[in-house]
Scaffold this motif. Structure first.
Motif, PDB file in Angstrom:
ATOM      1  N   LYS A  11       0.814  -1.213   0.000  1.00  0.00           N
ATOM      2  CA  LYS A  11       0.000   0.000   0.000  1.00  0.00           C
ATOM      3  C   LYS A  11       0.849   1.264   0.000  1.00  0.00           C
ATOM      4  N   ASP A  12       2.013   1.227   0.677  1.00  0.00           N
ATOM      5  CA  ASP A  12       2.884   2.406   0.761  1.00  0.00           C
ATOM      6  C   ASP A  12       4.074   2.325  -0.185  1.00  0.00           C
ATOM      7  N   ALA A  13       4.020   1.425  -1.166  1.00  0.00           N
ATOM      8  CA  ALA A  13       5.175   1.235  -2.053  1.00  0.00           C
ATOM      9  C   ALA A  13       5.498   2.489  -2.852  1.00  0.00           C
ATOM     10  N   LEU A  14       4.460   3.207  -3.289  1.00  0.00           N
ATOM     11  CA  LEU A  14       4.687   4.387  -4.124  1.00  0.00           C
ATOM     12  C   LEU A  14       5.393   5.504  -3.363  1.00  0.00           C
ATOM     13  N   THR A  15       5.232   5.535  -2.050  1.00  0.00           N
ATOM     14  CA  THR A  15       5.839   6.604  -1.238  1.00  0.00           C
ATOM     15  C   THR A  15       6.945   6.069  -0.337  1.00  0.00           C
ATOM     16  N   GLY A  16       7.414   4.846  -0.608  1.00  0.00           N
ATOM     17  CA  GLY A  16       8.523   4.295   0.148  1.00  0.00           C
ATOM     18  C   GLY A  16       9.850   4.812  -0.363  1.00  0.00           C
ATOM     19  N   VAL A  17      10.937   4.317   0.208  1.00  0.00           N
ATOM     20  CA  VAL A  17      12.280   4.776  -0.158  1.00  0.00           C
ATOM     21  C   VAL A  17      12.562   4.511  -1.633  1.00  0.00           C
ATOM     22  N   ILE A  18      12.270   3.290  -2.086  1.00  0.00           N
ATOM     23  CA  ILE A  18      12.518   2.952  -3.493  1.00  0.00           C
ATOM     24  C   ILE A  18      11.621   3.777  -4.404  1.00  0.00           C
ATOM     25  N   GLY A  19      10.381   3.957  -3.980  1.00  0.00           N
ATOM     26  CA  GLY A  19       9.451   4.744  -4.778  1.00  0.00           C
ATOM     27  C   GLY A  19       9.929   6.170  -4.983  1.00  0.00           C
ATOM     28  N   TRP A  20      10.363   6.832  -3.914  1.00  0.00           N
ATOM     29  CA  TRP A  20      10.862   8.208  -4.031  1.00  0.00           C
ATOM     30  C   TRP A  20      12.153   8.268  -4.848  1.00  0.00           C
ATOM     31  N   HIS A 165      -7.002  -5.850 -12.428  1.00  0.00           N
ATOM     32  CA  HIS A 165      -6.647  -7.204 -12.013  1.00  0.00           C
ATOM     33  C   HIS A 165      -5.643  -7.860 -12.954  1.00  0.00           C
ATOM     34  N   PHE A 166      -5.625  -7.453 -14.230  1.00  0.00           N
ATOM     35  CA  PHE A 166      -4.757  -8.155 -15.178  1.00  0.00           C
ATOM     36  C   PHE A 166      -3.715  -7.261 -15.842  1.00  0.00           C
ATOM     37  N   ILE A 167      -3.770  -5.944 -15.650  1.00  0.00           N
ATOM     38  CA  ILE A 167      -2.900  -5.057 -16.410  1.00  0.00           C
ATOM     39  C   ILE A 167      -1.415  -5.315 -16.140  1.00  0.00           C
ATOM     40  N   LEU A 168      -1.064  -5.666 -14.906  1.00  0.00           N
ATOM     41  CA  LEU A 168       0.331  -5.965 -14.565  1.00  0.00           C
ATOM     42  C   LEU A 168       0.485  -7.389 -14.044  1.00  0.00           C
ATOM     43  N   SER A 169      -0.490  -8.243 -14.343  1.00  0.00           N
ATOM     44  CA  SER A 169      -0.467  -9.606 -13.795  1.00  0.00           C
ATOM     45  C   SER A 169       0.751 -10.442 -14.201  1.00  0.00           C
ATOM     46  N   PRO A 170       1.369 -10.245 -15.389  1.00  0.00           N
ATOM     47  CA  PRO A 170       2.549 -11.063 -15.716  1.00  0.00           C
ATOM     48  C   PRO A 170       3.757 -10.767 -14.824  1.00  0.00           C
ATOM     49  N   ILE A 171       3.774  -9.633 -14.144  1.00  0.00           N
ATOM     50  CA  ILE A 171       4.929  -9.249 -13.316  1.00  0.00           C
ATOM     51  C   ILE A 171       4.673  -9.736 -11.897  1.00  0.00           C
ATOM     52  N   THR A 172       5.539 -10.614 -11.403  1.00  0.00           N
ATOM     53  CA  THR A 172       5.328 -11.230 -10.097  1.00  0.00           C
ATOM     54  C   THR A 172       6.219 -10.664  -9.002  1.00  0.00           C
ATOM     55  N   PRO A 174       7.368  -7.596  -6.768  1.00  0.00           N
ATOM     56  CA  PRO A 174       6.870  -6.260  -6.397  1.00  0.00           C
ATOM     57  C   PRO A 174       7.835  -5.131  -6.739  1.00  0.00           C
ATOM     58  N   THR A 175       9.153  -5.368  -6.549  1.00  0.00           N
ATOM     59  CA  THR A 175      10.132  -4.321  -6.855  1.00  0.00           C
ATOM     60  C   THR A 175      10.196  -4.062  -8.355  1.00  0.00           C
ATOM     61  N   ALA A 176      10.147  -5.154  -9.139  1.00  0.00           N
ATOM     62  CA  ALA A 176      10.148  -4.986 -10.598  1.00  0.00           C
ATOM     63  C   ALA A 176       8.891  -4.260 -11.047  1.00  0.00           C
ATOM     64  N   GLU A 177       7.759  -4.591 -10.438  1.00  0.00           N
ATOM     65  CA  GLU A 177       6.510  -3.925 -10.782  1.00  0.00           C
ATOM     66  C   GLU A 177       6.593  -2.437 -10.480  1.00  0.00           C
ATOM     67  N   LEU A 178       7.138  -2.102  -9.309  1.00  0.00           N
ATOM     68  CA  LEU A 178       7.267  -0.696  -8.919  1.00  0.00           C
ATOM     69  C   LEU A 178       8.188   0.049  -9.882  1.00  0.00           C
ATOM     70  N   THR A 179       9.290  -0.593 -10.296  1.00  0.00           N
ATOM     71  CA  THR A 179      10.251   0.039 -11.210  1.00  0.00           C
ATOM     72  C   THR A 179       9.620   0.304 -12.580  1.00  0.00           C
ATOM     73  N   ILE A 180       8.872  -0.666 -13.073  1.00  0.00           N
ATOM     74  CA  ILE A 180       8.217  -0.497 -14.370  1.00  0.00           C
ATOM     75  C   ILE A 180       7.176   0.605 -14.318  1.00  0.00           C
ATOM     76  N   VAL A 181       6.411   0.625 -13.214  1.00  0.00           N
ATOM     77  CA  VAL A 181       5.317   1.591 -13.082  1.00  0.00           C
ATOM     78  C   VAL A 181       5.829   3.005 -12.837  1.00  0.00           C
ATOM     79  N   MET A 182       6.878   3.143 -12.030  1.00  0.00           N
ATOM     80  CA  MET A 182       7.340   4.475 -11.614  1.00  0.00           C
ATOM     81  C   MET A 182       8.478   5.018 -12.470  1.00  0.00           C
ATOM     82  N   LEU A 183       9.146   4.157 -13.270  1.00  0.00           N
ATOM     83  CA  LEU A 183      10.307   4.641 -14.021  1.00  0.00           C
ATOM     84  C   LEU A 183      10.252   4.282 -15.503  1.00  0.00           C
ATOM     85  N   VAL A 184      10.118   3.005 -15.815  1.00  0.00           N
ATOM     86  CA  VAL A 184      10.262   2.567 -17.208  1.00  0.00           C
ATOM     87  C   VAL A 184       9.151   3.128 -18.088  1.00  0.00           C
ATOM     88  N   ILE A 185       7.888   2.832 -17.738  1.00  0.00           N
ATOM     89  CA  ILE A 185       6.764   3.322 -18.542  1.00  0.00           C
ATOM     90  C   ILE A 185       6.707   4.848 -18.557  1.00  0.00           C
TER      91      ILE A 185
END
Length: 255
Positions: A11-20, A165-172, A174-185
């Protein structure tokens, strides 16, 4: 109540250390793209650094408002906040960009009709005025807030829960998901968005009618080259110019 998946962002991944950290890297990359864009401008019409800062800072402040809005809204929805963030971001980058373009065009139309020179994007007076820049920032951010409200209403429709439910389902991971969502895309899409929006917000020089105008002139020059006809055009100051005055060496057109 929907329970988060073990593979989803917390829940707090977007505002955590890695997120910032990822958000800081993204901001630096986006700023670098705008610097690169300035150096890609033709030398004779390249904006002075102060004008460039006035133009791009409006985007920077607007992007910050949209980004923080997306983080707050993504965390307020049930489920994986990363999926909700990317849904907000993708809609902002597509439908939102279109709405912003329409809003800017409408605001500039009324600014011209009402003779509100202070609200004409990209024109800051002579010498450039901080007050004019601030007024244009306020107008731009106001338009963004309206667009964000429309996007949020659209995302409130029920079917978006199924999409999440399915937009990021192939990514298992959490850190990779956060990186793709907050940086790559965001990096690739923001680079394109910032480039387009900067063209919309910057002042269009009267001596630079645009790429399509120059292509049209050259096309007509080539068509009339063999016939020896002399074409007459209007320049940015409504002065008559012949083809030879526009391009003295007509043979250079074909090189």
């Amino acid at each position: 109540m929907e329970l988060p998946s073990s593979h989803a962002c917390g829940k707090d991944a977007l505002t955590g250390v890695i997120g910032w950290l990822l958000q800081g890297i993204l901001a630096c990359l986006a700023f670098t793209c705008l610097i690169l864009k300035r150096f890609c401008e033709p030398t004779f019409e390249r904006r002075p650094w102060r004008i460039w800062f006035y133009d791009t800072s409006k985007q920077g402040m607007g992007a910050l408002v949209m980004h923080m809005s997306n983080i707050i809204l993504a965390s307020s929805f049930q489920g994986d906040p990363c999926t909700w963030y990317v849904i907000h971001f993708l809609l902002d980058s597509s439908l939102g960009l279109f709405l912003i373009y329409v809003g800017i065009r409408l605001s500039q139309f009324y600014a011209k009709e009402l003779k509100l020179e202070v609200l004409k994007f990209g024109e800051y007076g002579k010498p450039p005025s901080n007050t004019i820049w601030l007024a244009q920032c306020g107008l731009y951010i106001g338009l963004l807030i309206i667009v964000k409200a429309i996007i949020t209403l659209i995302i409130g429709m029920d079917f978006w829960s199924d999409v999440s439910h399915f937009i990021l389902s192939p990514i298992t991971n959490p850190t990779a998901e956060l990186t793709i969502v907050m940086l790559v895309i965001p990096f690739f899409i923001n680079a394109l968005m910032f480039w387009i929006t900067d063209d919309i917000l910057m002042h269009q020089s009267r001596h630079n009618p645009g790429l399509f105008h120059h292509l049209r002139v050259r096309y007509r020059q080539i068509r009339n080259r063999e016939s020896g006809e002399t074409e007459v055009y209007l320049d940015g100051d409504d002065e008559l110019l012949t083809v030879n005055e526009i391009v003295p060496d007509r043979s250079a057109i074909l090189t």
